[in-house]
Design a protein around this motif. Structure first.
Motif, PDB file in Angstrom:
ATOM      1  N   ARG A  61       0.824  -1.210   0.000  1.00  0.00           N
ATOM      2  CA  ARG A  61       0.000   0.000   0.000  1.00  0.00           C
ATOM      3  C   ARG A  61       0.860   1.262   0.000  1.00  0.00           C
ATOM      4  NH1 ARG A  61      -4.825  -0.722   4.310  1.00  0.00           N
ATOM      5  NH2 ARG A  61      -5.276   1.362   3.522  1.00  0.00           N
ATOM      6  N   PHE A  62       1.953   1.218   0.765  1.00  0.00           N
ATOM      7  CA  PHE A  62       2.835   2.388   0.776  1.00  0.00           C
ATOM      8  C   PHE A  62       3.430   2.624  -0.607  1.00  0.00           C
ATOM      9  CE2 PHE A  62       7.014   4.318   0.997  1.00  0.00           C
ATOM     10  CZ  PHE A  62       6.728   5.495   1.668  1.00  0.00           C
ATOM     11  N   ASN A 116       2.272   1.642  -3.497  1.00  0.00           N
ATOM     12  CA  ASN A 116       1.218   2.071  -4.419  1.00  0.00           C
ATOM     13  C   ASN A 116       0.923   3.558  -4.258  1.00  0.00           C
ATOM     14  OD1 ASN A 116       0.797  -0.379  -5.705  1.00  0.00           O
ATOM     15  ND2 ASN A 116      -0.744  -1.053  -4.233  1.00  0.00           N
ATOM     16  N   THR A 117       0.882   4.022  -3.003  1.00  0.00           N
ATOM     17  CA  THR A 117       0.665   5.446  -2.747  1.00  0.00           C
ATOM     18  C   THR A 117       1.797   6.277  -3.333  1.00  0.00           C
ATOM     19  OG1 THR A 117      -0.533   4.970  -0.696  1.00  0.00           O
ATOM     20  CG2 THR A 117       0.338   7.193  -0.949  1.00  0.00           C
ATOM     21  N   THR A 145       1.553   6.359  -7.167  1.00  0.00           N
ATOM     22  CA  THR A 145       0.426   7.199  -7.589  1.00  0.00           C
ATOM     23  C   THR A 145       0.759   8.673  -7.431  1.00  0.00           C
ATOM     24  OG1 THR A 145      -1.138   5.475  -6.930  1.00  0.00           O
ATOM     25  CG2 THR A 145      -2.021   7.687  -7.226  1.00  0.00           C
ATOM     26  N   LYS A 146       1.335   9.045  -6.291  1.00  0.00           N
ATOM     27  CA  LYS A 146       1.692  10.449  -6.053  1.00  0.00           C
ATOM     28  C   LYS A 146       2.779  10.907  -7.013  1.00  0.00           C
ATOM     29  CE  LYS A 146      -1.141  10.964  -2.617  1.00  0.00           C
ATOM     30  NZ  LYS A 146      -2.387  11.742  -2.802  1.00  0.00           N
ATOM     31  N   LEU A 188       5.695  11.410   2.546  1.00  0.00           N
ATOM     32  CA  LEU A 188       4.758  10.289   2.659  1.00  0.00           C
ATOM     33  C   LEU A 188       5.113   9.411   3.854  1.00  0.00           C
ATOM     34  CD1 LEU A 188       4.324   9.246  -1.088  1.00  0.00           C
ATOM     35  CD2 LEU A 188       2.639  10.378   0.374  1.00  0.00           C
ATOM     36  N   LYS A 247       2.835   8.649   7.285  1.00  0.00           N
ATOM     37  CA  LYS A 247       2.640   7.293   7.793  1.00  0.00           C
ATOM     38  C   LYS A 247       3.071   7.186   9.257  1.00  0.00           C
ATOM     39  CE  LYS A 247       1.664   2.900   6.984  1.00  0.00           C
ATOM     40  NZ  LYS A 247       0.310   2.465   6.631  1.00  0.00           N
ATOM     41  N   THR A 287      -0.630  15.722  -1.361  1.00  0.00           N
ATOM     42  CA  THR A 287      -1.036  14.821  -0.274  1.00  0.00           C
ATOM     43  C   THR A 287      -2.104  15.470   0.605  1.00  0.00           C
ATOM     44  OG1 THR A 287       0.803  15.682   1.049  1.00  0.00           O
ATOM     45  CG2 THR A 287       1.207  13.670  -0.190  1.00  0.00           C
ATOM     46  N   ASN A 346      -4.649  14.105   3.407  1.00  0.00           N
ATOM     47  CA  ASN A 346      -4.224  13.722   4.751  1.00  0.00           C
ATOM     48  C   ASN A 346      -4.091  14.911   5.697  1.00  0.00           C
ATOM     49  OD1 ASN A 346      -3.799  10.877   4.148  1.00  0.00           O
ATOM     50  ND2 ASN A 346      -2.065  11.560   2.913  1.00  0.00           N
TER      51      ASN A 346
END
Length: 614
Positions: free
Chosen positions: A372-373, A375-376, A379-380, A401, A405, A474, A477
């Protein structure tokens, strides 16, 4: 992108586990047997089941099927649904001479279905038809005369059909009890497996821990009551904590009895528990780099890379696999790239290599979180190119990022500081300087081992960069903290559960065990506790004991108390007095804030401070 699916390639290096479990499943002397494959959400249990399935396929006499328990979540009667689905799966796999027996078993499940419906609105009709006297019970059934008539006829036909099918045995037994029907089902199921071409049926149950507690219990009970017969092995993959919670929900502790029902229940159902350990920080660092390699290498080439790493025992060495070592293996094996260009891999891998140590410390050994990290991040990075072209430094984006987290509150704080940027971010520079000089206040939320590692990640001099573009990328968040508990360790989850049901006399033992947690586990615990303090959902004797024992989190505790809108009660005063007496400096400001907000009266604050003088 990395999908959250069971992998065909053993990137987690679970092959030894798969080999042991497959060997046990093949040994007919061990069955009937139920094996529990226990691990946290995202630990790779589905991948392990897939590896076991591969080792069992084409094995003579072994029939292996996989059932996804989550598929039965929406069924009113999960027991009959999973029985029918399993029998249908097996019917396709068993020898021709056995298929007829499985067909009869599937029909027998219909009786259990009917038994379930008997507790619905049709219960009066079914019950009265079964006794041959429907009319007196029809007062409880709504609908027109024609509808009632059809209902009665259909119920009578169904019941008679089932009676004709199952109760005209050779001994002409008329015992129609549920217990007898269960016994007959087990006998017929066991008999169906007594075939020279069947040595063992291996049933793998996946995603059980995604189901609701009542569904989890139903599925475990159907395995124990109906299906666990000779020549069967069940392999159940789940988070043991979720199963224990489900058991406690259905079977709460009995007053006056010190019995661990959840533990005893699991031991009764599962004979062989196998625990998948959390990946170490070193393992997660390796996993992150290998995930990057997977996305750039051809699948066959990546499989060869994994095989070579396993062969060279690099995964069990004491050292993290370096990017240089990965590149050397790629060159040595002459592996092929998906786009024919190694430079794209090196660009991404270099950035991940620089931050993977601190990322690994936040992911708590959870492979799903690692995916997941990444993928984020990917994407970013793509969004950054669309919005800003080459203006974005990808290493800064990755570092931010990681901060999000680690601690979303500090991420939000850094965004606020960045708005005051002139030639530099003065407040962040002050934090970094205090770290370097070793004179940061122990209660400062930035003063943790994890934040020290993060500050030391490249680029170190973050105060020199304008960050508004990065925070725009981002921005989702920046509103509130998002806490993902799936990566919490077993120890963290147990401490949180104990705190949630604690009484004042139990806190000393809880605090003692909490101090045994590592820094990351303590941080995770406070991620849950602090918002609860803000909402007024945490009892003050708990807040007091945490305040007195965890100096690093005093600042956050005090801030959370100040944000709460819940009025202080008389029973809370003793805890507040103790906190004030312990650290007047920390408590003075928050007490004044509470008075202004109306959660604390002038009389109460006077009482607290007068107690201090006396």
């Amino acid at each position: 992108m990395w999908l959250d699916n069971a992998s065909d390639i053993d990137i987690l290096f679970y092959e030894p586990y798969a080999r042991i479990i497959a060997d046990i499943a093949k040994n007919k002397e061990y069955n009937p047997l139920t094996i529990g494959v226990f691990g946290l959400w995202g630990a790779g249990k589905s991948t392990l089941l897939k590896l076991i399935d591969k080792k069992l396929e084409n094995q003579e006499g072994i029939i292996c099927v996989t059932i996804n328990a989550w598929m039965f979540e929406s069924y009113d009667d999960a027991k009959t649904a999973i029985m029918e689905a399993l029998l249908q799966e097996l019917k396709e796999e068993v020898p021709a001479e056995v298929k007829k027996k499985f067909g009869k078993l599937i029909k027998r499940v219909n009786w259990f279905k009917l038994g379930t419906k008997a507790v619905s609105t049709l219960a009066p009709v079914v019950a009265s038809v079964a006794t041959g006297n429907p009319l007196p019970m029809l007062l409880n059934v709504t609908g027109s005369a024609e509808e009632i008539g059809n209902t009665v006829k259909n119920a009578a036909d169904s019941i008679q059909s089932l009676k004709d099918e199952y109760w005209k045995d050779e001994d002409d037994s008329t015992d129609e009890s549920t217990i007898n029907n269960i016994r007959k089902f087990r006998e017929e199921f066991s008999d169906a497996l007594k075939n020279d071409n069947i040595e063992n049926i291996v049933v793998m149950v996946d995603d059980l821990d995604r189901c609701r507690p009542e569904r989890i219990i139903e599925i475990l009970e159907v395995i124990k009551l109906f299906l666990a017969v000779d020549r069967t092995t069940f392999i159940i993959a789940a988070d043991e904590n979720v199963i224990k919670y489900s058991i406690r929900e259905k079977y709460p502790p009995m007053n006056g009895f010190d019995v661990e029902l959840d533990k005893e229940y699991i031991e009764k159902i599962i004979q062989l528990p196998i625990y998948i350990p959390e990946l170490s920080a070193k393992d997660i660092q390796n996993y992150l780099l290998l995930l990057v390699a997977q996305s750039y290498l051809e699948q066959e080439s990546f499989s060869r890379l994994i095989a070579k790493i396993f062969e060279e025992k690099m995964i069990v060495s004491g050292d993290v696999i370096t990017l240089e070592e990965i590149n050397n293996l790629i060159d040595e094996l002459n592996l092929s790239w998906r786009d024919g260009d190694k430079s794209a891999f090196n660009e991404t891998a270099k950035i991940i290599d620089e931050i993977r140590e601190i990322v690994a410390s936040t992911l708590k050994g959870n492979p799903r979180q690692a995916k997941r990290f990444l993928n984020t991040f990917i994407t970013k990075r793509q969004l950054a190119k669309i919005y800003y072209g080459d203006e974005i430094d990808i290493s800064i984006l990755a570092k931010l990022l990681v901060l999000q987290k680690l601690d979303n509150d500090l991420f939000i704080q850094l965004n606020e500081w960045s708005k005051e940027f002139d030639t530099e971010n003065k407040k962040f520079k002050q934090i970094r300087t205090e770290f370097q000089e070793g004179n940061m206040d122990s209660q400062n939320p930035w003063n943790t081992a994890q934040m020290k590692k993060w500050i030391e990640c490249k680029p170190v001099d973050l105060e020199k960069y304008r960050l508004e573009k990065y925070f725009y990328l981002t921005r989702e968040n920046l509103k509130s903290s998002s806490i993902d508990e799936s990566g919490f360790s077993k120890n963290t989850k147990e401490i949180l559960e104990r705190i949630g049901r604690s009484k004042a006399g139990q806190m000393a033992a809880i605090i003692k065990d909490m101090k045994e947690l590592n820094a990351e586990e303590v941080a995770d615990t406070f991620k849950i506790i602090i918002p609860k303090i803000e909402k007024g959902e945490m009892k003050f004797f708990i807040i007091r004991d945490l305040f007195l024992n965890f100096d690093t989190y005093k600042g956050k505790i005090v801030e959370a108390i100040g944000k709460s809108t819940v009025t202080i009660k008389a029973g809370d005063m003793a805890a507040l007095r103790t906190m004030y007496n312990s650290d007047t400096g920390s408590m003075n400001t928050v007490l004044e804030i509470m008075v202004k907000k109306g959660t604390l009266t002038d009389e109460q604050i006077t009482e607290i401070k007068e107690q201090r003088k006396s």
